[in-house]
Design an enzyme around this catalytic site. Structure first.
Site, mmCIF file in Angstrom:
data_model
loop_
_atom_site.group_PDB
_atom_site.id
_atom_site.type_symbol
_atom_site.label_atom_id
_atom_site.label_comp_id
_atom_site.label_asym_id
_atom_site.label_seq_id
_atom_site.Cartn_x
_atom_site.Cartn_y
_atom_site.Cartn_z
ATOM 1 C CD GLU A 146 -41.768 -26.140 -1.684
ATOM 2 O OE1 GLU A 146 -40.669 -26.478 -1.202
ATOM 3 O OE2 GLU A 146 -42.810 -26.818 -1.530
ATOM 4 C CE LYS B 294 -38.961 -27.941 2.184
ATOM 5 N NZ LYS B 294 -39.424 -28.522 0.907
ATOM 6 C CB CYS C 261 -43.074 -27.540 1.602
ATOM 7 S SG CYS C 261 -43.988 -28.914 0.850
#
Length: 292
Positions: A57, A127, A168
């Site tokens: 990331e 995301k 994440c």
């Protein structure tokens, strides 16, 4: 560079693919960050014969709300994307481009790009769950102060393996992983940058949980741990199999692990513990509302 025993012996089967996880050191020099990523892609393919190389990331930028706008670029014509496309093409390898800050139509996103061996953009994932937390006396962070959330699932296939992408904080939401399992995924890959508070507690736990719940491989790829000030990542990139067993875990520094993924293990686990067919979907279900 650490190598798995399977790589040293050159073992390959018709139901396997070779995955490289790159735990990259990230600094403030964007061009240097990109160059380091490209060098690892080249090493993973040329020395280790990887089929897929996965970056962490925010690999072209320090992770932080104050950095996203400065390092953001458009996809697919920004400098990072051009470099990833070229590296995938020159090395004839799939590249999962970790994440970069993306600028599009006046908004910023935390975005993962996937590049085919011909250099073409296969897909991108923004995301979905933004990292907004407040742990008193330890860490407060609000991605939503600068980033917008994505609204789409992203899957692609390599060598008969269907892969779903999260980023994440997305790994904390089991519904997302279940949706990918419902779509037939055998692996989930999460570029991620857990911190020094949540990383020791939850990074490995969440990966094992998602792998066990959905009977698939889970890979999380972190940046290497930097030094204060600023956001300090936990590191510890990890690969977990469908039994929930940790196959490989890196430490905190810059490193790479290369491992053969045996897709027969997915089939074996799902046949021996058939939770998918035993779910009481007459009583409950996990539904992707974009298709409703």
């Amino acid at each position: 560079m650490w190598r798995s025993s399977a790589v040293r012996r050159g073992i390959r089967t018709m139901s396997s693919l070779r995955l490289a996880l790159v735990q990259l050191a990230v600094g403030e020099d964007k061009a240097a960050n990109i160059a380091r990523a490209i060098s690892f892609i080249e090493r993973a393919k040329q020395q280790e014969l990887a089929d897929i190389v996965t970056l962490p990331e925010c690999f072209n930028s320090p992770y932080g709300t104050s950095h996203f706008a400065k390092y953001a670029e458009s996809i697919p014509d920004g400098e990072t994307c051009v470099a990833l496309s070229g590296a995938a093409r020159r090395n004839n390898v799939y590249v999962i481009g970790g994440t970069i800050p993306e600028r599009d139509d006046g908004k910023l996103y935390n975005t993962c790009t996937i590049w085919a061996p011909d250099g073409k953009l296969v897909a991108k994932y923004r995301k979905m769950h933004l990292f907004d937390i407040d742990i008193k006396g330890k860490i407060t962070f609000r991605e939503s102060d600068s980033l917008s959330a994505g609204n789409s699932l992203t899957t692609f296939e390599v060598g008969g393996c269907k892969i779903g992408i999260g980023i994440c904080y997305d790994i904390r939401f089991e519904e997302l992983a279940r949706l990918y399992r419902n779509k037939g995924c055998q692996m989930l890959i999460y570029p991620g940058a857990f911190n020094m508070t949540t990383g020791p507690l939850h990074f490995s736990l969440l990966q094992r949980a998602r792998a066990n719940d959905n009977q698939l491989y889970v890979a999380c790829v972190s940046p290497a741990r930097g030094s204060p000030p600023g956001y300090v990542t936990w590191g510890h990139s990890q690969l977990t199999n469908p039994w929930g067993e940790i196959l490989h875990e890196l430490d905190a520094g810059e490193d790479m692990v290369v491992s053969d993924i045996d897709l027969k293990v997915v089939d074996e686990v799902r046949a021996q513990i058939p939770t998918f067919s035993q779910r009481r979907t007459d009583l409950y279900d996990t539904v992707w509302k974009q298709d409703v």
